[in-house]
Design an enzyme around this catalytic site. Sequence first.
Site, PDB file in Angstrom:
ATOM      1  N   GLU A 235       0.784  -1.496  -0.066  1.00 10.48           N
ATOM      2  CA  GLU A 235       0.260   0.105   0.128  1.00 10.48           C
ATOM      3  C   GLU A 235       0.595   1.046  -0.224  1.00 10.48           C
ATOM      4  OE1 GLU A 235      -3.527   0.003   2.520  1.00 10.48           O
ATOM      5  OE2 GLU A 235      -3.402   2.363   2.702  1.00 10.48           O
ATOM      6  N   ARG A 313      -8.520   2.530  13.379  1.00 11.89           N
ATOM      7  CA  ARG A 313      -8.734   0.991  13.054  1.00 11.89           C
ATOM      8  C   ARG A 313      -9.087   0.310  14.026  1.00 11.89           C
ATOM      9  NH1 ARG A 313     -11.849  -1.519   8.591  1.00 11.89           N
ATOM     10  NH2 ARG A 313     -11.484   0.417   7.449  1.00 11.89           N
ATOM     11  N   GLU A 725     -11.034  -8.404   4.168  1.00  7.45           N
ATOM     12  CA  GLU A 725      -9.701  -8.569   4.831  1.00  7.45           C
ATOM     13  C   GLU A 725     -10.484  -9.538   6.588  1.00  7.45           C
ATOM     14  OE1 GLU A 725      -9.621  -4.055   5.208  1.00  7.45           O
ATOM     15  OE2 GLU A 725      -7.612  -4.840   5.613  1.00  7.45           O
TER      16      GLU A 725
HETATM   17  N1  MTE Z   1      -5.948 -11.722  -1.225  1.00 11.12           N
HETATM   18  C1  MTE Z   1      -4.649 -11.869  -1.916  1.00 11.12           C
HETATM   19  N2  MTE Z   1      -4.921 -13.374  -2.855  1.00 11.12           N
HETATM   20  N3  MTE Z   1      -3.754 -11.647  -2.537  1.00 11.12           N
HETATM   21  C2  MTE Z   1      -3.468 -10.209  -1.579  1.00 11.12           C
HETATM   22  O1  MTE Z   1      -3.155  -9.848  -1.780  1.00 11.12           O
HETATM   23  N4  MTE Z   1      -4.835  -8.605   0.073  1.00 11.12           N
HETATM   24  C3  MTE Z   1      -5.927  -8.830   1.389  1.00 11.12           C
HETATM   25  C4  MTE Z   1      -7.369  -8.769   0.509  1.00 11.12           C
HETATM   26  N5  MTE Z   1      -7.377 -10.554  -0.394  1.00 11.12           N
HETATM   27  C5  MTE Z   1      -5.047  -9.753  -1.089  1.00 11.12           C
HETATM   28  C6  MTE Z   1      -5.685 -10.694  -0.767  1.00 11.12           C
HETATM   29  C7  MTE Z   1      -5.448  -7.040   1.541  1.00 11.12           C
HETATM   30  S1  MTE Z   1      -4.809  -6.621   2.577  1.00 11.12           S
HETATM   31  C8  MTE Z   1      -7.095  -6.227   0.956  1.00 11.12           C
HETATM   32  S2  MTE Z   1      -7.343  -4.444   1.762  1.00 11.12           S
HETATM   33  C9  MTE Z   1      -7.917  -6.774  -0.011  1.00 11.12           C
HETATM   34  O2  MTE Z   1      -8.027  -7.970  -0.864  1.00 11.12           O
HETATM   35  C10 MTE Z   1      -7.521  -5.847  -1.489  1.00 11.12           C
HETATM   36  O3  MTE Z   1      -8.375  -6.393  -2.253  1.00 11.12           O
HETATM   37  P1  MTE Z   1     -10.311  -5.972  -2.480  1.00 11.12           P
HETATM   38  O4  MTE Z   1     -10.043  -4.152  -1.543  1.00 11.12           O
HETATM   39  O5  MTE Z   1     -10.528  -6.240  -3.902  1.00 11.12           O
HETATM   40  O6  MTE Z   1     -10.934  -7.091  -1.204  1.00 11.12           O
HETATM   41  N1  HPA Z   2      -7.630   0.652   4.988  1.00 11.03           N
HETATM   42  C1  HPA Z   2      -6.679  -0.036   4.520  1.00 11.03           C
HETATM   43  N2  HPA Z   2      -5.766   1.180   4.718  1.00 11.03           N
HETATM   44  C2  HPA Z   2      -6.223   2.355   4.878  1.00 11.03           C
HETATM   45  C3  HPA Z   2      -6.950   2.708   5.340  1.00 11.03           C
HETATM   46  C4  HPA Z   2      -8.494   1.755   5.981  1.00 11.03           C
HETATM   47  O1  HPA Z   2      -8.711   2.230   6.705  1.00 11.03           O
HETATM   48  N3  HPA Z   2      -6.608   4.281   5.507  1.00 11.03           N
HETATM   49  C5  HPA Z   2      -5.989   4.064   4.732  1.00 11.03           C
HETATM   50  N4  HPA Z   2      -5.486   3.338   3.488  1.00 11.03           N
HETATM   51 MO1  MOS Z   3      -5.552  -4.344   3.057  1.00  7.01          MO
HETATM   52  S1  MOS Z   3      -3.835  -3.964   4.803  1.00  7.01           S
HETATM   53  O1  MOS Z   3      -6.105  -2.594   3.852  1.00  7.01           O
HETATM   54  O2  MOS Z   3      -4.069  -3.809   1.944  1.00  7.01           O
END
Ligand code: MTE
Ligand code: HPA
Ligand code: MOS
Length: 791
Positions: A235, A313, A725
């Site tokens: 990120e 959070r 998550e």
């Molecule tokens: N799934 C896979 N296969 N690889 C990843 O890196 N990241 C996770 C989750 N699932 C991740 C994953 C995280 S930290 C987040 S915030 C969400 O996917 C982000 O994607 P989305 O918002 O499209 O679900």
């Molecule tokens: N979640 C994940 N990533 C973020 C957020 C949050 O609430 N705020 C800023 N980056």
């Molecule tokens: Mo997920 S920790 O919000 O990239």
Amino acid sequence: MSAVGSNIPHDSAVTHVTGQSTFIDDIVPARNELYVDFVGSHVAHGKVTSIDLSEAHRIAGVVRLFTADDVPGHNEFGPIIKDELLLVPVGGTVTYVGAPVVLIAADSRAALRAARKAVKVSIEPLAPIFSIDDAISAGSFIGPERRIERGEVEGAIRSAPHVIEGTLEMGGQEHFYLESQAARAEPGEGGSIVVQSSTQHPSEVQSIVAEVCGVGFNRVIVQCKRMGGAFGGKETQAAQPAAMAAMVATLLKRPARVVYGKDDDMRFTGKRHPFKIIYRAAFDNTGLLLAYDARLFSNGGCTCDLSPSVLERALLHSDNAYFIPHFRVVGRVCKTNLPSNTAFRGFGGPQGIAGVENVMEEIAQTLKIDATDVRHRNLYRDGRGQTTPYGQIVGNNVLPRLMDELRDSSEYNHRRREIDRFNATSRTHVRGLSMSLVKFGISFTKRTLNQANALVNIYTDGTVMVSTGGTEMGQGLHTRVRQIVADDLGIDYEQVVVGTTSTEKNNNTSPTAASSGTDLNGAAAAEACRALRERLTQFVAPLLAKADDGLTTSPEHIQFENNEVFDTRHPQRRMTWKDLICRAYIERVNLGERGFYITPGVDFNRETGRGHPFLYFTNGAAVTEVLIDRFTGEMRVTRVDLLMDAGVPINPGIDRGQIVGGFIQGMGWCTIEELKYSDKGHLLSYSPTTYKVPAMCDVPEVFNVRLMHNPDNAISIKRSKALGEPPLVLGLSAWTAVKNALSYRSGEQVARLKLPATGEEILMTLTSYDAPVKPGRATPMLRAVSSAGQS
Ligand code: MTE
Ligand code: HPA
Ligand code: MOS
């Protein structure tokens, strides 16, 4: 057939399995491409006194060496405050082991490796701080104290029948994505630059590259085709390698790439935040929680990064699924000399939730009642309380239903009796059983980030390309966006492709994070499709009317479905999608559209700790059973029953993958993974040989995963719920199950346990319950083994 709701394989399923998917380091190098790496600090805290590059310069294949003085633009950057340095200058302070000081550009990887050894950086050491306790003693913090408070905590604790207090310590976690941090930069004309980056946040990489190179944002294009996993680790921290590659490419006018080796990536990049929670909880004889008072300290590492948001959070999730009338959580980020800790799936939520789930187990142990009954009593529920301590009302509350359904389907009561019997008689093993819950807030807690744009282009053959700012890291975002666009234009899934994410097509985008990737980017794409449909409807209505005499066709009766457009009242009036697009082009109809979406209604005031930070909550529950060998501490997860509220899934198969993967990753954090540092702040567990992530053999023997049907969530795209998550948090049930198991051996005391509950931690805890060792006698562990021999 509609694409949304069906189990379409992941967009990259075939190319991943056949090895055709390309990641940054798979890109065929350009003829004059440079390999770039950095030399970092060998001490955790100190002043750089000199840099000697003479020996490194003499190595064949070394093209140039750079220090802070060479940075063309700003050397400072950072996502919240600009407290990070791309390169630490002579006279500057290094604040963690690995802090970059020198950049090397070479013609080969071999030259790079040799030069890394030849660069001499002299550093005068300063006293470092590593632990949360040392940071608290030294008053070393990042940002102000934060708090969320409701009711009269002190009064409630004073008058309560029972009060427990304690400290819960949680470790960090390595992201362990398979593709290390990586980026590649190609210089263009007039200072422009194209960067290919393995990043969750192309727009942030764009801005940091632009500032480091000293050019306008409009000179920098950042692209991300996909990541080989990210989990939050990309990120913010994808920016450093991208800035390094871009700086070298700009200065030497040659393409340049940076790919961290796995060990370096593990050693030098940030991780999940370790937390320490000091708590008091007051409750009545029935297990009803009257007050929760907690101080949360996170180990932020050496710079701010996203630590204040992660802490926020954690505070916002400290209630989890429970209505707590008197509530006070106060948080602080500790500044230490470790790599700056960062986003990791759950983003502080798991740590905050661990605090209150631990309390649920301890209430049950104190009162000698079942922890699931305690959780049930305290749930957010009609008539009891539906308002969170920060003032948001818990809408579409399925928590009671989830709990009841899972309690039945997992045969909880029956198994509890069986475990009671087993533990009363077994001389070798102890079993534990626990249900834990998750209520996870969906939205960025920073209001601004809750926006997205999407570009939908229709080509003259009727095929469609959609591009969003969302990035694919394996979670299935691209698959879901394709499904949404296909359905909204009434065409086959195969007719749609998702373009490489690029700042050239989508500007000012948010990171793909906070589980909201599909919610935001899917909604923006849907908005573009809506506008296209409207325009095409206006165009086609008169054409369809002409197909039949006398009758009229008005736009409100036009539908797009099955690769056709038709009048719902006169279905014989129809035209194929292909024909329509062909004719629309000839008649000069605009066949492209940009959609824009903002999450409605979200707002949170961090000063008052009140507001409506989340669009909705995603809920789930898991019942986990563990089996512990009392003589070795070895633990196995024998059965998991998991029930998740996914709204109406856009892709049930991909959702299931996210749930299973998330749970196992959470379980790894709670029970297996352990970061070990030397007393000088060097990470010792920096490779798969010393840092163990869950493997196939750690997957529960019985693993029942179900999605709860919940069509009542009309608030998000296609009634789906984000679940990237939330399932990770349910991994905590493995830890609470261990805690439950230990309570069968802990006598009158509450079983206390660190997180992760590694075999070592379990064994030491079990051992501490045995009679004190007298000098000259066998250790408790040895006695246990010999008594096992007799049984
Ligand atoms: N799934 C896979 N296969 N690889 C990843 O890196 N990241 C996770 C989750 N699932 C991740 C994953 C995280 S930290 C987040 S915030 C969400 O996917 C982000 O994607 P989305 O918002 O499209 O679900
Ligand atoms: N979640 C994940 N990533 C973020 C957020 C949050 O609430 N705020 C800023 N980056
Ligand atoms: Mo997920 S920790 O919000 O990239």
